[in-house]
Design an enzyme around this catalytic site. Structure first.
Site, PDB file in Angstrom:
ATOM      1  N   ASP A 223      -1.479 -38.106 -38.387  1.00 48.05           N
ATOM      2  CA  ASP A 223      -2.771 -38.183 -37.712  1.00 48.05           C
ATOM      3  C   ASP A 223      -3.904 -37.958 -38.704  1.00 48.05           C
ATOM      4  O   ASP A 223      -3.747 -37.296 -39.726  1.00 48.05           O
ATOM      5  CB  ASP A 223      -2.858 -37.199 -36.552  1.00 48.05           C
ATOM      6  CG  ASP A 223      -2.640 -35.747 -36.971  1.00 48.05           C
ATOM      7  OD1 ASP A 223      -1.763 -35.497 -37.822  1.00 48.05           O
ATOM      8  OD2 ASP A 223      -3.357 -34.854 -36.449  1.00 48.05           O
TER       9      ASP A 223
ATOM     10  N   GLU B 112      -1.575 -32.441 -36.311  1.00 48.44           N
ATOM     11  CA  GLU B 112      -1.980 -31.410 -37.280  1.00 48.44           C
ATOM     12  C   GLU B 112      -3.485 -31.213 -37.288  1.00 48.44           C
ATOM     13  O   GLU B 112      -3.970 -30.093 -37.403  1.00 48.44           O
ATOM     14  CB  GLU B 112      -1.498 -31.795 -38.688  1.00 48.44           C
ATOM     15  CG  GLU B 112      -1.550 -30.654 -39.703  1.00 48.44           C
ATOM     16  CD  GLU B 112      -2.888 -30.512 -40.395  1.00 48.44           C
ATOM     17  OE1 GLU B 112      -3.126 -29.458 -41.035  1.00 48.44           O
ATOM     18  OE2 GLU B 112      -3.725 -31.448 -40.319  1.00 48.44           O
TER      19      GLU B 112
END
Length: 434
Positions: free
Chosen positions: A105, A170
């Site tokens: 991400d 994250e």
């Protein structure tokens, strides 16, 4: 004419000329950028093309999983709510397990008009690679993949086990990503001797700084209860804001820094104060305080909570205290200040390739290393230069990306194929933290 007609010859010559022209254009591109066709750049280009803004992975891990299968990796997808998690492994000798931890991400790109180039199309310009997430941290994932691809090609299936752990959570709340992966692996009784995290740890050049630990973090909320009243008659009320002021001052006066070598001191920062709806002539009956404590391994959560409670209760017993966003500290060096064997290997490889000794650091915020540290004997962060992370025109140099791949190749060759590696006496030297 050996069975060829003039038309056939003409067609063959035309095709040959087209091929020569195509080769000329290709070589022109190589002259413009000697790294243009490098494998790691191609993989990075594929990864950044996925607009995987946290937590929506949009197929990035699915694509990577297919590439990993061709190398012989076993694949498990572990979706949790809207988060994608990938667990991949290769090798059969479980007497030693090693892992690479990362995230697919990225943070939003902001206004694309502010970028020099399309943030989700890797652009090579003046020796640099521009794209959202190229540094944090799809570049490191590409470097890892290409390093392992080359190792498997060169030496076959690893002698030891290697695991790749990826999440799309994250940059967000981190509740359903590496935290859930760790819980799953705990249930399977899977532990690691060493985990390398691809976070951008470097400061000026690749591998000049390694993250060997991180402070812990704990967020607190205090709800204070007073008594409302008219501002003209304060003796008949208990002002919750005044109460909050006293408690804030008391908490700020606590001697938080408990000495811990190689860590920044424990600190407290208030982040929000809220007394509810404002009315000019009413003394507020409630006030909420929010603050965060970043703490060294010299503390644990229980001690912090007890110290905060004792401080509050010197001023009031009419309160409620809650904590959230717990992040435990971790450290890659044992109590005798002796580095783990894996840290010695990493430092030796950096010294061998780059001809310098990296700085070992515990500075900065938290990372997903805090979760995997629960099941990994040693956790170390090594990635690209972090100067442009989360910024407009995020970029790395092509040479840095290639250098990172080469370092990963050397490190994992030593870890995964120990019978191929000639032992270095440098691994036996004591590495001093600085």
């Amino acid at each position: 004419m050996n069975g060829f007609s003039s038309n056939t010859c003409y067609e063959l010559v035309s095709e040959a000329l087209e091929d020569i022209e195509a080769l000329h254009e290709e070589f022109q591109g190589v002259e413009e950028d000697e790294h243009a066709s490098h494998r790691v750049v191609d993989i990075a280009r594929q990864l950044v093309a996925f607009k995987s803004i946290t937590p929506d992975d949009v197929g990035c891990q699915l694509w990577l999983a297919q590439e990993l299968r061709t190398l012989g990796f076993s694949i498990k997808h572990l979706p949790v709510r809207d988060v994608s998690n990938l667990i991949a492994s290769i090798g059969n000798n479980s007497d030693a397990r090693f892992a690479f931890l990362g995230h697919t991400d990225v943070v939003p790109a902001g206004s694309t008009q502010d970028w020099q180039f399309n943030p989700f199309k890797l652009t090579e310009h003046n020796g640099c690679l521009f794209a959202r997430g190229i540094v944090d941290m799809k570049g490191a994932i590409a470097a890892f993949f290409c390093a392992i691809e080359a190792l498997v090609t060169d030496f076959g299936i690893p002698e030891k086990e290697l695991w790749l752990l990826l999440t799309s959570d994250e940059e967000g709340e981190a509740e359903h990503g590496t935290k859930r992966i760790t819980q799953f692996l705990k249930q399977q009784r899977i532990t690691f001797d060493f985990t390398l995290v691809g976070e951008p740890s470097s400061e000026a050049q690749v591998a000049d700084t390694l993250k060997v630990g991180r402070r812990g973090a704990l967020s607190f909320t205090i709800n204070l209860h007073g008594k409302s009243g008219h501002v003209a008659y304060p003796q008949k009320a208990t002002n919750a804001i005044h109460l909050a002021q006293n408690i804030m001052q008391a908490l700020l006066s606590v001697d938080w820094p408990k000495h811990c070598d190689n860590f920044d001191s424990t600190t407290l920062q208030f982040t929000h104060v809220n007394s509810g709806d404002f009315v000019d002539n009413i003394i507020p009956s409630q006030c909420q305080l929010n603050f965060n404590i970043r703490y060294t391994p010299a503390y644990n959560e229980y001690e912090l909570v007890q110290l905060v409670r004792e401080t509050i209760e010197k001023h009031t017993l009419n309160y409620a205290l809650t904590t959230n966003n717990s992040c435990k500290p971790y450290y890659c060096v044992n109590n005798d200040e002796i580095p783990s064997p894996s840290l010695a290997i990493v430092c030796d490889e950096i010294n061998s390739q780059c001809h310098f000794t990296p700085k070992l650091s515990t500075a900065g915020g938290t990372s997903d290393g805090r979760f995997i540290a629960e099941i990994s004997t040693s956790v170390l962060e090594l990635g690209l230069v972090n100067k442009t992370i989360h910024q407009i025109d995020e970029h790395t140099t092509t040479s840095d990306l290639i250098q990172l791949q080469q370092l990963y190749y050397g490190i994992y060759k030593r870890l995964l194929y120990p019978t191929l590696h000639v032992h270095s006496t440098a691994q036996d030297e004591l590495l001093q933290l600085r």
